[in-house]
Enzyme design. Structure first.
Site, PDB file in Angstrom:
ATOM      1  CD  GLU A  71      -1.413 -12.379   3.734  1.00 44.86           C
ATOM      2  OE1 GLU A  71      -1.464 -13.311   3.707  1.00 44.86           O
ATOM      3  OE2 GLU A  71      -1.496 -11.347   2.872  1.00 44.86           O
ATOM      4  CG  ASN A  85       4.745  -1.401   5.254  1.00 43.80           C
ATOM      5  OD1 ASN A  85       5.641  -0.490   5.418  1.00 43.80           O
ATOM      6  ND2 ASN A  85       3.802  -1.541   5.329  1.00 43.80           N
ATOM      7  CE1 TYR A 108       2.660  -4.903  11.806  1.00 48.77           C
ATOM      8  CE2 TYR A 108       3.384  -5.275   9.787  1.00 48.77           C
ATOM      9  CZ  TYR A 108       2.372  -4.893  10.658  1.00 48.77           C
ATOM     10  OH  TYR A 108       1.311  -4.097  10.080  1.00 48.77           O
TER      11      TYR A 108
HETATM   12  C1  LIG Z   1       3.506   0.798   9.764  1.00 50.10           C
HETATM   13  C2  LIG Z   1       2.545   1.762  10.541  1.00 50.10           C
HETATM   14  C3  LIG Z   1       1.417   1.526  11.306  1.00 50.10           C
HETATM   15  C4  LIG Z   1       3.478   2.481  11.647  1.00 50.10           C
HETATM   16  O1  LIG Z   1       2.952   3.765  12.810  1.00 50.10           O
HETATM   17  P1  LIG Z   1       3.603   4.533  13.966  1.00 50.10           P
HETATM   18  O2  LIG Z   1       2.680   5.331  14.558  1.00 50.10           O
HETATM   19  O3  LIG Z   1       4.525   5.388  12.610  1.00 50.10           O
HETATM   20  O4  LIG Z   1       4.430   3.506  14.034  1.00 50.10           O
HETATM   21  P2  LIG Z   1       5.321   4.072  15.739  1.00 50.10           P
HETATM   22  O5  LIG Z   1       5.765   5.506  15.866  1.00 50.10           O
HETATM   23  O6  LIG Z   1       4.089   3.297  16.825  1.00 50.10           O
HETATM   24  O7  LIG Z   1       6.825   2.470  15.914  1.00 50.10           O
HETATM   25  C5  LIG Z   1       7.443   1.930  16.489  1.00 50.10           C
HETATM   26  C6  LIG Z   1       8.759   0.927  15.922  1.00 50.10           C
HETATM   27  O8  LIG Z   1       7.943   0.743  14.470  1.00 50.10           O
HETATM   28  C7  LIG Z   1       9.386   1.134  13.624  1.00 50.10           C
HETATM   29  N1  LIG Z   1       9.367   2.005  12.226  1.00 50.10           N
HETATM   30  C8  LIG Z   1       7.504   3.097  12.280  1.00 50.10           C
HETATM   31  N2  LIG Z   1       8.379   3.924  11.459  1.00 50.10           N
HETATM   32  C9  LIG Z   1       9.191   3.373  10.823  1.00 50.10           C
HETATM   33  C10 LIG Z   1      10.224   3.709   9.541  1.00 50.10           C
HETATM   34  N3  LIG Z   1       9.387   4.630   8.973  1.00 50.10           N
HETATM   35  N4  LIG Z   1      11.511   3.875   9.152  1.00 50.10           N
HETATM   36  C11 LIG Z   1      11.630   2.470   9.719  1.00 50.10           C
HETATM   37  N5  LIG Z   1      10.766   2.153  11.246  1.00 50.10           N
HETATM   38  C12 LIG Z   1      10.215   2.738  12.097  1.00 50.10           C
HETATM   39  C13 LIG Z   1      10.261   1.739  14.619  1.00 50.10           C
HETATM   40  O9  LIG Z   1      10.742   0.195  15.322  1.00 50.10           O
HETATM   41  C14 LIG Z   1       9.169   2.079  15.953  1.00 50.10           C
HETATM   42  O10 LIG Z   1       9.976   2.559  16.936  1.00 50.10           O
HETATM   43  P3  LIG Z   1      10.772   3.472  17.136  1.00 50.10           P
HETATM   44  O11 LIG Z   1      10.437   4.808  17.031  1.00 50.10           O
HETATM   45  O12 LIG Z   1      10.809   3.846  18.575  1.00 50.10           O
HETATM   46  O13 LIG Z   1      11.950   3.577  16.532  1.00 50.10           O
HETATM   47  C15 LIG Z   1       2.171   3.425   9.570  1.00 50.10           C
HETATM   48  O14 LIG Z   1       3.871   3.338   9.194  1.00 50.10           O
HETATM   49  C16 LIG Z   1       1.701   3.212   8.803  1.00 50.10           C
HETATM   50  O15 LIG Z   1       0.337   3.404   8.828  1.00 50.10           O
HETATM   51  N6  LIG Z   1       1.916   3.075   7.553  1.00 50.10           N
HETATM   52  C17 LIG Z   1       1.343   3.217   6.674  1.00 50.10           C
HETATM   53  C18 LIG Z   1      -0.386   1.434   6.830  1.00 50.10           C
HETATM   54  C19 LIG Z   1       0.566   0.045   6.852  1.00 50.10           C
HETATM   55  O16 LIG Z   1       1.496   0.631   5.793  1.00 50.10           O
HETATM   56  N7  LIG Z   1       0.172  -0.405   7.791  1.00 50.10           N
HETATM   57  C20 LIG Z   1       0.460  -1.309   7.358  1.00 50.10           C
HETATM   58  C21 LIG Z   1       0.379  -2.699   6.657  1.00 50.10           C
HETATM   59  S1  LIG Z   1       0.832  -4.336   6.779  1.00 50.10           S
END
Ligand SMILES: CC(C)(COP(=O)(O)OP(=O)(O)OC[C@H]1O[C@@H](n2cnc3c(N)ncnc32)[C@H](O)[C@@H]1OP(=O)(O)O)[C@@H](O)C(=O)NCCC(=O)NCCS
Length: 165
Positions: A120, A125, A132
């Site tokens: 979910e 976000n 995802y």
């Molecule tokens: C969501 C989260 C876990 C992503 O972690 P991350 O290590 O930054 O993600 P990644 O670097 O592996 O990114 C993989 C892909 O996700 C997408 N992505 C990640 N962050 C993004 C951003 N800020 N904006 C747009 N796309 C994004 C992109 O497609 C990215 O691929 P790319 O870098 O080749 O473009 C992180 O932002 C986070 O911890 N957020 C706060 C907690 C949260 O919201 N958790 C999810 C609850 S459902």
């Protein structure tokens, strides 16, 4: 399960299966990422369930507390799994850590013969939804007015599914 990868230029990171020893680090990371943080006790309670598993990212050889930069918790029961939470420390984002943590969960579930993985996510976000979708999750349901406190406009939860078959 251990996977090694590079983060920034010179630091190697390991993604390893979480144990109860990791609950404090996980709680610290959770607090950096969510407005309603989970305590280490809450995470420990989840971890003590036989259906729950997780992965944590640490710098190579970084076993000391406080060194973790991301973690994911998931649950598997009767062939269907769900992501309980995932968080990457703000300073560690956009370096592929979320992708690799999710990849570790997906590999584990495929090895276990699971059929599908659900999660979910708040419709606002964008970072998580983008991650995802890149992993091939598809939206299967929507719960309107789901996230947010009493005084704020509430946003919808998207339910997303990844077919593991
Ligand atoms: C969501 C989260 C876990 C992503 O972690 P991350 O290590 O930054 O993600 P990644 O670097 O592996 O990114 C993989 C892909 O996700 C997408 N992505 C990640 N962050 C993004 C951003 N800020 N904006 C747009 N796309 C994004 C992109 O497609 C990215 O691929 P790319 O870098 O080749 O473009 C992180 O932002 C986070 O911890 N957020 C706060 C907690 C949260 O919201 N958790 C999810 C609850 S459902």
């Amino acid at each position: 399960m251990r996977h090694r990868f590079s983060f920034r230029r010179h630091v190697e990171f390991d993604i390893v299966a979480m144990t109860s020893q990791d609950c404090q680090d996980a709680a610290r990371l959770h607090a950096t990422s969510f407005s309603r943080p989970w305590s280490d006790g809450e995470i420990n309670t989840l971890m003590s369930k036989s259906t729950v598993f997780g992965f944590i990212a640490r710098p190579e050889g970084g076993k000391a507390a406080g060194t973790a930069t991301g973690f994911v918790l998931a649950q598997l029961a009767a062939g269907e799994a769900e992501i309980l939470t995932i968080a990457v420390a703000p300073e560690g984002r956009r370096h592929g850590m979320g992708w690799r943590l999710m990849g570790a969960v997906i590999r584990h579930l495929r090895a276990e013969g699971a059929d599908a993985l659900f999660l979910e996510v708040d419709e606002t976000n964008a970072a998580a939804i983008s991650l995802y979708r890149k992993l091939d999750f598809r939206e299967v349901a929507r719960r309107d007015h789901y996230y947010g406190d009493r005084n704020a406009a509430k946003s919808a939860a998207l339910v997303m599914r990844l077919d593991l078959g």
